[in-house]
Design a protein around this motif. Structure first.
Motif, PDB file in Angstrom:
ATOM      1  N   PRO A 107    -142.223   0.892  -8.071  1.00  0.00           N
ATOM      2  CA  PRO A 107    -141.220  -0.169  -8.273  1.00  0.00           C
ATOM      3  C   PRO A 107    -139.934   0.437  -8.839  1.00  0.00           C
ATOM      4  O   PRO A 107    -139.982   1.301  -9.727  1.00  0.00           O
ATOM      5  N   VAL A 108    -138.804   0.002  -8.306  1.00  0.00           N
ATOM      6  CA  VAL A 108    -137.496   0.416  -8.819  1.00  0.00           C
ATOM      7  C   VAL A 108    -136.901  -0.794  -9.527  1.00  0.00           C
ATOM      8  O   VAL A 108    -136.613  -1.814  -8.901  1.00  0.00           O
ATOM      9  N   VAL A 109    -136.719  -0.690 -10.825  1.00  0.00           N
ATOM     10  CA  VAL A 109    -136.292  -1.814 -11.646  1.00  0.00           C
ATOM     11  C   VAL A 109    -134.771  -1.891 -11.686  1.00  0.00           C
ATOM     12  O   VAL A 109    -134.105  -1.094 -12.341  1.00  0.00           O
TER      13      VAL A 109
ATOM     14  N   ALA B 243    -142.145 -11.802  -6.566  1.00  0.00           N
ATOM     15  CA  ALA B 243    -142.966 -11.886  -5.368  1.00  0.00           C
ATOM     16  C   ALA B 243    -142.983 -10.552  -4.632  1.00  0.00           C
ATOM     17  O   ALA B 243    -144.031 -10.090  -4.172  1.00  0.00           O
ATOM     18  N   GLY B 244    -141.812  -9.926  -4.530  1.00  0.00           N
ATOM     19  CA  GLY B 244    -141.746  -8.627  -3.871  1.00  0.00           C
ATOM     20  C   GLY B 244    -142.592  -7.591  -4.579  1.00  0.00           C
ATOM     21  O   GLY B 244    -143.275  -6.775  -3.948  1.00  0.00           O
ATOM     22  N   GLY B 245    -142.558  -7.608  -5.904  1.00  0.00           N
ATOM     23  CA  GLY B 245    -143.368  -6.668  -6.668  1.00  0.00           C
ATOM     24  C   GLY B 245    -144.850  -6.878  -6.437  1.00  0.00           C
ATOM     25  O   GLY B 245    -145.614  -5.914  -6.259  1.00  0.00           O
ATOM     26  N   VAL B 246    -145.292  -8.147  -6.444  1.00  0.00           N
ATOM     27  CA  VAL B 246    -146.705  -8.444  -6.222  1.00  0.00           C
ATOM     28  C   VAL B 246    -147.131  -8.043  -4.812  1.00  0.00           C
ATOM     29  O   VAL B 246    -148.182  -7.421  -4.614  1.00  0.00           O
ATOM     30  N   LEU B 247    -146.303  -8.373  -3.809  1.00  0.00           N
ATOM     31  CA  LEU B 247    -146.635  -8.009  -2.434  1.00  0.00           C
ATOM     32  C   LEU B 247    -146.746  -6.494  -2.271  1.00  0.00           C
ATOM     33  O   LEU B 247    -147.676  -5.992  -1.641  1.00  0.00           O
ATOM     34  N   ALA B 248    -145.790  -5.773  -2.843  1.00  0.00           N
ATOM     35  CA  ALA B 248    -145.800  -4.316  -2.721  1.00  0.00           C
ATOM     36  C   ALA B 248    -147.014  -3.713  -3.418  1.00  0.00           C
ATOM     37  O   ALA B 248    -147.663  -2.800  -2.890  1.00  0.00           O
ATOM     38  N   ALA B 249    -147.330  -4.211  -4.614  1.00  0.00           N
ATOM     39  CA  ALA B 249    -148.484  -3.683  -5.350  1.00  0.00           C
ATOM     40  C   ALA B 249    -149.778  -3.928  -4.569  1.00  0.00           C
ATOM     41  O   ALA B 249    -150.663  -3.058  -4.523  1.00  0.00           O
ATOM     42  N   ARG B 250    -149.903  -5.104  -3.956  1.00  0.00           N
ATOM     43  CA  ARG B 250    -151.097  -5.415  -3.163  1.00  0.00           C
ATOM     44  C   ARG B 250    -151.208  -4.497  -1.952  1.00  0.00           C
ATOM     45  O   ARG B 250    -152.296  -4.010  -1.621  1.00  0.00           O
TER      46      ARG B 250
ATOM     47  N   SER C  88    -145.355 -11.624 -17.761  1.00  0.00           N
ATOM     48  CA  SER C  88    -146.763 -11.367 -17.493  1.00  0.00           C
ATOM     49  C   SER C  88    -146.967 -10.752 -16.109  1.00  0.00           C
ATOM     50  O   SER C  88    -147.730  -9.796 -15.941  1.00  0.00           O
ATOM     51  N   VAL C  89    -146.255 -11.284 -15.118  1.00  0.00           N
ATOM     52  CA  VAL C  89    -146.355 -10.745 -13.758  1.00  0.00           C
ATOM     53  C   VAL C  89    -145.784  -9.332 -13.716  1.00  0.00           C
ATOM     54  O   VAL C  89    -146.370  -8.419 -13.108  1.00  0.00           O
ATOM     55  N   GLU C  90    -144.638  -9.129 -14.351  1.00  0.00           N
ATOM     56  CA  GLU C  90    -144.031  -7.799 -14.365  1.00  0.00           C
ATOM     57  C   GLU C  90    -144.953  -6.772 -15.002  1.00  0.00           C
ATOM     58  O   GLU C  90    -145.055  -5.633 -14.534  1.00  0.00           O
ATOM     59  N   ARG C  91    -145.640  -7.169 -16.075  1.00  0.00           N
ATOM     60  CA  ARG C  91    -146.562  -6.252 -16.741  1.00  0.00           C
ATOM     61  C   ARG C  91    -147.653  -5.787 -15.771  1.00  0.00           C
ATOM     62  O   ARG C  91    -147.985  -4.602 -15.704  1.00  0.00           O
ATOM     63  N   ARG C  92    -148.208  -6.743 -15.009  1.00  0.00           N
ATOM     64  CA  ARG C  92    -149.264  -6.398 -14.062  1.00  0.00           C
ATOM     65  C   ARG C  92    -148.740  -5.510 -12.929  1.00  0.00           C
ATOM     66  O   ARG C  92    -149.406  -4.555 -12.513  1.00  0.00           O
ATOM     67  N   VAL C  93    -147.561  -5.848 -12.421  1.00  0.00           N
ATOM     68  CA  VAL C  93    -146.996  -5.059 -11.317  1.00  0.00           C
ATOM     69  C   VAL C  93    -146.713  -3.631 -11.771  1.00  0.00           C
ATOM     70  O   VAL C  93    -147.082  -2.649 -11.107  1.00  0.00           O
ATOM     71  N   LEU C  94    -146.060  -3.488 -12.912  1.00  0.00           N
ATOM     72  CA  LEU C  94    -145.688  -2.156 -13.393  1.00  0.00           C
ATOM     73  C   LEU C  94    -146.907  -1.338 -13.792  1.00  0.00           C
ATOM     74  O   LEU C  94    -146.906  -0.106 -13.654  1.00  0.00           O
ATOM     75  N   ALA C  95    -147.946  -2.002 -14.266  1.00  0.00           N
ATOM     76  CA  ALA C  95    -149.150  -1.273 -14.671  1.00  0.00           C
ATOM     77  C   ALA C  95    -149.810  -0.562 -13.501  1.00  0.00           C
ATOM     78  O   ALA C  95    -150.500   0.448 -13.683  1.00  0.00           O
ATOM     79  N   SER C  96    -149.612  -1.082 -12.279  1.00  0.00           N
ATOM     80  CA  SER C  96    -150.251  -0.493 -11.105  1.00  0.00           C
ATOM     81  C   SER C  96    -149.408   0.599 -10.459  1.00  0.00           C
ATOM     82  O   SER C  96    -149.817   1.173  -9.453  1.00  0.00           O
ATOM     83  N   ALA C  97    -148.248   0.890 -11.039  1.00  0.00           N
ATOM     84  CA  ALA C  97    -147.321   1.835 -10.410  1.00  0.00           C
ATOM     85  C   ALA C  97    -147.735   3.285 -10.616  1.00  0.00           C
ATOM     86  O   ALA C  97    -148.266   3.655 -11.666  1.00  0.00           O
ATOM     87  N   THR C  98    -147.462   4.092  -9.612  1.00  0.00           N
ATOM     88  CA  THR C  98    -147.626   5.536  -9.738  1.00  0.00           C
ATOM     89  C   THR C  98    -146.512   6.097 -10.614  1.00  0.00           C
ATOM     90  O   THR C  98    -146.757   6.853 -11.561  1.00  0.00           O
ATOM     91  N   LEU C  99    -145.286   5.721 -10.299  1.00  0.00           N
ATOM     92  CA  LEU C  99    -144.099   6.042 -11.084  1.00  0.00           C
ATOM     93  C   LEU C  99    -143.203   4.812 -11.080  1.00  0.00           C
ATOM     94  O   LEU C  99    -143.268   3.990 -10.151  1.00  0.00           O
TER      95      LEU C  99
END
Length: 437
Positions: free
Chosen positions: A149-151, A131-138, A176-187
């Protein structure tokens, strides 16, 4: 706290939002790292730091009494503006309960975004919170801001190996959610090299991954061991094996209870809290040499670790993930030998071999664990050498200054790579963007 109105240099501060479900006053797991990081960044003159967090609940998996009954809390902690949102806290773990936990974090975060005074200039998230990853990406996407994202762990892998009911289905959804979140990351930051392969398998180019290890966030012991042992009721002539931290399914702490059953001359101490605490207490009820104790107060924690003879880390045999328990940095700082009942090929075993501070034994094998502890007790010179090696490793590789500097370099790199945009203060001055992110 920095402010978007400007600073001593006359340059408007950039607004940073850190999304971390776990945060101080939690003293275990990700919370202490998130808090030290946010406070470190808040000390900079050019950053205005906000944190979107949950209500403190870890590792007990019970909401901290000071926050019960509160839906939303905004507080200032050490120069950081912390925005807390209420969520469910499952006392027992299952795939459904974990899904409800994440859904409540996501829902409340979407319903009531933090009031930060404008859009962020950069957004950072601590995973494994989906949830935190999705909120941050949005947030980052809406503001056209860099996202990092820091894994600390990956929920997909953890769910697959958790042993909880419905774990396989939960793992597929989480991945699946992690893939979407990480795909939007700058680093993407990862706390251990062993995560790199997992992250790239989720579609992140290797060129965008940076290793940013955790650091030892506690001070060394300050009191004589004999004094602390006497206060805790540990005799000088008995060998004390201590496990500190979360009491969850993944840890498989039953192996320590069974070790106490096999070796009645050992004192096994489980210090902490978690959703398996009640079950462990029942298993240990008939064993005078197996005790459970609550988490030590922050000021006493280093002394309690150092008072033990051996510090234990355990995982179920099915756990072969790449995560590294946050407790290891504290164990190393305590200067005591570590015995690890973990899978040979996992991230925990790799980190312990690198540190040279531990004896590794097969997971879920109480006889092997008991034999390992007895071997360390019979060779105090070797045990002392392991502890000192771990302390040296923590000093040289896991110091807080170095750890925070690595994450700050990651932050600055993402800001430098971002397209040139007006800062939050200038955007606010040029026209309304709305009070909410």
């Amino acid at each position: 706290m920095g402010g978007s109105m400007g600073n001593r240099s006359g340059v408007p501060a950039r607004r940073l939002v850190l999304v971390s479900t776990n945060y101080a006053p939690e003293r275990a797991g990700i919370g202490p790292y998130a808090a030290q990081l946010a406070e470190h960044w808040a000390a900079r003159d050019d950053l205005d730091v906000h944190v979107l967090a949950g209500m403190p609940h870890y590792p007990a998996w019970r909401t901290d009494p000071a926050y019960r009954g509160s839906w939303r809390v905004t507080e200032d902690r050490a120069g950081v503006r912390v925005h807390r949102r209420r969520h469910t806290v499952p006392a027992r773990q299952s795939a459904l309960r974990r899904a409800l936990y994440e859904a409540s974090i996501l829902g409340h975060g979407l319903l009531a975004p933090p009031r930060t005074g404008g859009a962020p200039d950069i957004v950072v998230a601590q995973l494994p919170s989906l949830a935190g990853g999705v909120l941050a990406a949005r947030m980052a996407r809406a503001a056209r801001a860099p996202f990092i994202p820091v894994v600390q762990d990956l929920m997909g892998a953890a769910a697959a190996q958790s042993g909880i009911r419905g774990g396989d289905r939960a793992a597929a959804l989480a991945a699946s959610v992690e893939r979407r979140v990480l795909a939007s990351a700058t680093l993407v930051g990862v706390i251990h090299e062993s995560f790199v392969e997992r992250v790239t398998a989720l579609g992140v180019p290797r060129s965008r991954v940076r290793t940013v290890p955790n650091w030892s966030h506690i001070a060394g012991p300050t009191r004589p061991r004999a004094e602390t042992r006497a206060r805790l009721g540990w005799a000088e002539d008995e060998t004390v094996v201590l496990h500190s931290g979360n009491m969850g399914l993944k840890q498989g702490l039953e192996v320590l209870v069974e070790t106490a059953r096999l070796e009645t001359t050992l004192r096994v101490v489980l210090m902490g809290d978690g959703n398996q605490r009640r079950q462990l207490a029942a298993l240990a009820a008939s064993l005078p040499n197996a005790t459970l104790m609550p988490p030590a107060p922050e000021a006493e924690f280093p002394d309690v670790l150092a008072a033990a003879d051996v510090l234990a880390v355990t995982q179920r045999a099915s756990v072969l993930d790449m995560s590294v328990p946050s407790k290891l940095t504290s164990y190393f700082a305590a200067g005591r030998p570590v015995i690890a009942s973990v899978a040979e090929g996992g991230g925990t075993a790799e980190e312990l071999r690198r540190a040279g501070a531990a004896l590794l034994v097969p997971p879920e094998d109480p006889r092997a664990l008991a034999d390992g502890v007895r071997a360390l007790a019979a060779d105090p010179a070797h045990a002392t050498a392991l502890g000192e090696t771990g302390r040296a490793y923590a000093t040289e590789r896991l110091g807080s200054a170095a750890g925070l500097a690595r994450l700050t370099a990651l932050l600055d790199e993402a800001l430098d790579e971002a397209p040139t945009r007006p800062t939050a203060a200038r955007r606010n001055a040029s026209g309304p963007r709305g009070a909410r992110v």
